[in-house]
Design an enzyme around this catalytic site. Sequence first.
Site, PDB file in Angstrom:
ATOM      1  N   GLU A  53     -20.591  -0.532 -22.891  1.00  0.00           N
ATOM      2  CA  GLU A  53     -21.724  -1.469 -22.965  1.00  0.00           C
ATOM      3  C   GLU A  53     -21.926  -2.200 -21.647  1.00  0.00           C
ATOM      4  O   GLU A  53     -21.405  -3.296 -21.463  1.00  0.00           O
ATOM      5  CB  GLU A  53     -21.484  -2.497 -24.077  1.00  0.00           C
ATOM      6  CG  GLU A  53     -21.646  -1.956 -25.474  1.00  0.00           C
ATOM      7  CD  GLU A  53     -21.599  -3.049 -26.542  1.00  0.00           C
ATOM      8  OE1 GLU A  53     -21.295  -4.223 -26.224  1.00  0.00           O
ATOM      9  OE2 GLU A  53     -21.866  -2.716 -27.706  1.00  0.00           O
TER      10      GLU A  53
ATOM     11  N   GLU B 127     -21.894   2.893 -31.753  1.00  0.00           N
ATOM     12  CA  GLU B 127     -21.309   1.700 -32.366  1.00  0.00           C
ATOM     13  C   GLU B 127     -22.365   0.977 -33.181  1.00  0.00           C
ATOM     14  O   GLU B 127     -23.477   0.759 -32.707  1.00  0.00           O
ATOM     15  CB  GLU B 127     -20.817   0.762 -31.247  1.00  0.00           C
ATOM     16  CG  GLU B 127     -19.582  -0.013 -31.592  1.00  0.00           C
ATOM     17  CD  GLU B 127     -19.205  -0.981 -30.469  1.00  0.00           C
ATOM     18  OE1 GLU B 127     -18.617  -0.522 -29.469  1.00  0.00           O
ATOM     19  OE2 GLU B 127     -19.499  -2.170 -30.602  1.00  0.00           O
TER      20      GLU B 127
HETATM   21  C1  IDC Z   1     -14.828  -6.861 -30.463  1.00  0.00           C
HETATM   22  C2  IDC Z   1     -13.768  -6.757 -31.535  1.00  0.00           C
HETATM   23  C3  IDC Z   1     -12.881  -7.982 -31.474  1.00  0.00           C
HETATM   24  C4  IDC Z   1     -12.306  -8.117 -30.076  1.00  0.00           C
HETATM   25  C5  IDC Z   1     -13.427  -8.136 -29.049  1.00  0.00           C
HETATM   26  C6  IDC Z   1     -12.867  -8.121 -27.630  1.00  0.00           C
HETATM   27  O1  IDC Z   1     -14.381  -6.621 -32.795  1.00  0.00           O
HETATM   28  O2  IDC Z   1     -11.825  -7.874 -32.422  1.00  0.00           O
HETATM   29  O3  IDC Z   1     -11.577  -9.316 -29.981  1.00  0.00           O
HETATM   30  O4  IDC Z   1     -14.246  -6.998 -29.200  1.00  0.00           O
HETATM   31  O5  IDC Z   1     -13.879  -8.166 -26.674  1.00  0.00           O
HETATM   32  C7  IDC Z   1     -19.312  -4.810 -29.081  1.00  0.00           C
HETATM   33  C8  IDC Z   1     -18.202  -4.233 -28.291  1.00  0.00           C
HETATM   34  C9  IDC Z   1     -16.899  -4.311 -29.052  1.00  0.00           C
HETATM   35  C10 IDC Z   1     -16.798  -5.601 -29.840  1.00  0.00           C
HETATM   36  C11 IDC Z   1     -17.876  -5.592 -30.898  1.00  0.00           C
HETATM   37  C12 IDC Z   1     -17.864  -6.832 -31.789  1.00  0.00           C
HETATM   38  O6  IDC Z   1     -18.458  -2.913 -27.878  1.00  0.00           O
HETATM   39  O7  IDC Z   1     -15.856  -4.197 -28.120  1.00  0.00           O
HETATM   40  O8  IDC Z   1     -15.536  -5.632 -30.473  1.00  0.00           O
HETATM   41  N1  IDC Z   1     -19.169  -5.474 -30.245  1.00  0.00           N
HETATM   42  O9  IDC Z   1     -18.086  -7.985 -31.040  1.00  0.00           O
HETATM   43  N2  IDC Z   1     -20.602  -4.777 -28.776  1.00  0.00           N
HETATM   44  C13 IDC Z   1     -21.282  -5.479 -29.697  1.00  0.00           C
HETATM   45  C14 IDC Z   1     -20.398  -5.925 -30.655  1.00  0.00           C
END
Ligand code: IDC
Length: 300
Positions: free
Chosen positions: A138, A225
């Site tokens: 991302e 995702e």
């Molecule tokens: C989130 C995980 C969370 C972790 C965090 C770290 O759910 O447990 O602590 O990342 O940065 C994304 C990202 C993905 C995110 C997810 C939810 O690709 O890494 O995971 N998210 O926030 N993009 C949009 C949402």
Amino acid sequence: RYGRLHVSGRRLVDSHGKTVQLKGVSTHGLSWYPQYVNKKAFQTLRDQWGAEVIRLAMYTAEYNGYCTGTKQNQKELKALIDKAVRCCNELGLYVIIDWHIVSDSDPHTYQKEAKAFFQSMAKKYAGYKNVIYEICNEPNGGVTWSQICSYARPVIRAIRRQDAQAVIIVGTPTWCQDVDTAAAAPLKGKNLMYAFHYYASTHTDDLRKKLQTALDKGLAVFVTEYGICEASGNGIIKKNEANRWMNLLDQNKISCVAWNLSNKDEASALLKSTCAKKFGWKRSDLSESGKWVYDMMRKK
Ligand code: IDC
């Protein structure tokens, strides 16, 4: 199941040219939750949930990220990916190797590392028909589409030198939301797709419009995702919005991968936080998100 995948126009197609819509599940960060990389877990996802693809989220910069952890940690991550790819190969599952940038917003931050990583992955897995490369999770923080392209071109070349055919997915600006921008100036080359991400409680009509614009322009989109909760990965779940999104994906045969296979105490985790099983989950072991994803995939 579908043999070697290709991209034809905006569609993912099987070895006979028939449109394929893959559905599956993403791991959480491989360094955080390595325990779910095991054959029985993937078999459960295949046989009980109906998953056809597994995404391996390898963070580059967060906790024990590939680029910020030790050399030893890098080795362990590569070994874990190898285990996962072999399991998927044996089980007939597609597998996405995801270079999971987030806090390192600009993929150029670790472009050198990405080139070396994907070159070695593509060399190792060139003979496999089930491996898909996702080269930048991302991009965010104002990184433009043209900056992403200048990151992507050499990384794609590094893969292509080893594997002329594998499907490669490129991230798009603003956390993989601006597929409309990518559609206005797609990269040249075959078997390329573009990532689009949504979290149903945060993202609604505006983002669906962006996706529709990209599709109308013929962009090959892969939802690597999605969540049915908020973009934080936590918060409330909106099933109405989740259904609206999935209808749009189904109508357009867009492949999609649910975030995330873990028992972390957050709404996007597919397992209940009280569930300690590493495989063989029953529906009652699943979180609200998990149950929704399970029911939706089983319908397919
Ligand atoms: C989130 C995980 C969370 C972790 C965090 C770290 O759910 O447990 O602590 O990342 O940065 C994304 C990202 C993905 C995110 C997810 C939810 O690709 O890494 O995971 N998210 O926030 N993009 C949009 C949402």
